[in-house]
Every structure is written in structure tokens, then in C-alpha cells.
Design an enzyme around this catalytic site. Structure first.
Site, PDB file in Angstrom:
ATOM      1  N   ALA A   1       1.296   5.331  -3.247  1.00  0.00           N
ATOM      2  CA  ALA A   1       1.637   6.489  -2.431  1.00  0.00           C
ATOM      3  C   ALA A   1       3.149   6.514  -2.243  1.00  0.00           C
ATOM      4  CB  ALA A   1       0.925   6.404  -1.083  1.00  0.00           C
TER       5      ALA A   1
ATOM      6  N   GLY B   1      -2.044   3.313  -3.608  1.00  0.00           N
ATOM      7  CA  GLY B   1      -2.752   4.575  -3.739  1.00  0.00           C
ATOM      8  C   GLY B   1      -3.038   4.940  -5.181  1.00  0.00           C
TER       9      GLY B   1
ATOM     10  N   GLU C   1      -6.175   3.197  -5.969  1.00  0.00           N
ATOM     11  CA  GLU C   1      -7.291   3.841  -5.290  1.00  0.00           C
ATOM     12  C   GLU C   1      -7.684   5.155  -5.978  1.00  0.00           C
ATOM     13  OE1 GLU C   1      -7.409   2.637  -0.751  1.00  0.00           O
ATOM     14  OE2 GLU C   1      -5.421   3.370  -1.288  1.00  0.00           O
TER      15      GLU C   1
ATOM     16  N   GLU D   1      -0.807  -3.360  -0.215  1.00  0.00           N
ATOM     17  CA  GLU D   1      -0.479  -2.655   1.025  1.00  0.00           C
ATOM     18  C   GLU D   1      -0.185  -3.566   2.205  1.00  0.00           C
ATOM     19  OE1 GLU D   1      -2.926   0.597  -1.123  1.00  0.00           O
ATOM     20  OE2 GLU D   1      -2.743  -1.593  -1.119  1.00  0.00           O
TER      21      GLU D   1
END
Length: 246
Positions: free
Chosen positions: A62, A105, A108, A128
Site C-alpha cells: 500500500a 497490500g 494481499e 506490516e
């Protein structure tokens, strides 16, 4: 600004390539918005989706610049998680063709696909906790389903990054292909899917995603619908005719 997704549309599939090279394909709000728009298109006109990145990075994670400024209210919006759930719930299969880094992310997003293949340069995982947050866009419940609870715990609690061979051995990806053949391999998967009955494929994906407590009832109802379909009759008749001629 370049489009965050480069989209190639075909009659039976869509290829979406993450396109933020200057940010290592970091997933920002614009990319999330583009993914939602693509999902709306594929919900209305179901086709197989192939997700891809560049040779060196699928998605580096992300966008940290945006994450740093988000607060508790933003966390409760589940911005990335909501988009990834929508991707996973698309009617037709989703194939992730992953090369290079797929972190945080980005990992994911790959976990949200039904099928994952990789190049030999794959580096995938969830670091993370080292940034003071957790993997909250699906990893804590998708990874145990994919690789088992023990391995998921190791990845998420230690931040371990898997290479391609490790990801294959763990069942996180189903195949490894040279980068210049990776998209061809994804298309070969899509070709095999396209050769089958679309409704049977959609019902199989739905059954695969249905919680255990709803089985076998879900299969009974889905199969009942398929048993009444014209395509089932046509395909089985063609099979029997071929068998008579052989």
C-alpha cells in the site's frame, strides 16, 4: 498522471496491469478506485480477470505516504480490504501473474485471486508489523485458508518474505514461469477456463467460496440448476457422440 491500471479487454477475459512504476506499483486510493470500477464492469459482464504488474514488482505494498496519514476512522473504512473482497467475489476466476515484489497490500491483492502463478524473482510476504500496523486487507483470514494456520502465523508474525520456490512449496502459488512466459501461462489458464461452461465455472467458484457449514446444500442447489441447463445437455451429447466415433 498515468492511469493506475492498464486494461486490455477481450471477449472472455480482462487483463489489468498495475501501472505506478514510479511508486513500485504501490496501491493508492486512485488504484483502489480503478479496481472498484473494474469490478463493477466484471460484475455486469463476467469474464476471467488476469492481474499483473511489471517484471520487477507486482505491487510493493500500500502507498505508505497515504497510510501514514490515515487515522482510526480510515482504518474502519477497510479501504483496501473492501476492494480485495470485491475482487475475490467476482463471478469468474481471478488469476494473479506475479513477478518480483508482492509485499504488504500487494501480497494481499495476490491472495484475493483464485489462482496465483509467479516468476522466479517472486518475493512475497507481509512486513506490516515492522511498520507499526498489521496486515488487515485479508491476509489474516485468507492466508490460513491458502497455506494453513501454522505457516500463515509464521509469515504474518515474523514478516518473513518467501521466494518463488518457497511460495510454490507452501502452495501459495501453483506454478513458476520465466517472466517472458508468465503472462502466456496466465492466458493458458484463462483458455482452459474459457473452454469450459461459464455457468458451471461460476457455480464452482461460488461453491469453493461458500463456508463449510453450507455444504453440501450449496452443491445440491447449484448442481440442480446446471442439470436443467441447455449447455449441460449439449456438452454431454457432444461427448457421447465423440465416444461413439472413437
Amino acid at each position: 498522471m498515468p492511469e493506475p491500471l492498464l486494461i486490455e479487454r477481450r471477449a472472455d477475459r480482462v487483463v489489468a496491469t498495475l501501472n505506478r512504476p514510479e511508486k513500485r506499483n504501490a496501491i493508492d486510493q486512485d488504484m483502489i478506485d480503478a479496481l472498484h470500477a473494474l469490478c463493477a464492469e466484471l460484475e455486469a459482464d463476467p469474464r476471467t480477470l488476469i492481474l499483473a504488474g511489471s517484471e520487477t514488482v507486482f505491487a510493493g505494498g500500500a502507498d505508505i505516504g497515504q497510510l501514514r496519514d490515515r487515522d482510526a476512522a480510515d482504518a474502519r473504512k477497510a479501504i483496501n480490504a473492501t476492494a480485495f473482497i470485491r475482487i475475490n467475489e467476482l463471478p469468474m476466476p481471478v488469476i494473479a501473474a506475479i513477478s518480483g515484489y508482492a509485499l504488504g497490500g500487494g501480497a494481499e491483492l495476490a491472495y484475493a485471486a483464485d489462482l496465483r502463478i509467479a516468476s522466479p524473482t517472486l518475493k512475497i510476504g507481509n512486513p506490516e508489523t515492522g511498520l507499526g500496523i498489521m496486515a488487515a486487507a485479508g491476509a489474516t483470514w485468507r492466508l490460513p485458508e491458502i497455506v494453513g494456520s501454522a505457516r500463515a502465523s509464521e509469515l504474518l508474525l515474523t514478516g518473513r518474505i518467501l521466494n518463488a520456490d518457497e511460495a510454490l512449496a507452501w502452495g501459495l502459488v501453483s506454478g513458476i514461469h520465466p517472466f517472458d512466459a508468465l503472462l502466456d501461462a496466465a492466458h493458458a489458464m484463462a483458455d482452459r477456463i474459457a473452454a469450459n461452461d461459464a455457468l458451471a465455472t461460476r457455480h464452482t467458484k461460488l461453491a469453493l467460496r461458500t463456508p463449510r457449514a453450507q455444504h453440501p446444500d450449496i452443491e445440491r442447489e447449484l448442481q440442480a440448476e446446471l442439470f436443467e441447463s441447455d449447455e449441460k445437455h449439449r456438452r454431454m451429447t457432444a461427448f457421447l457422440n465423440r465416444k461413439k466415433k472413437s
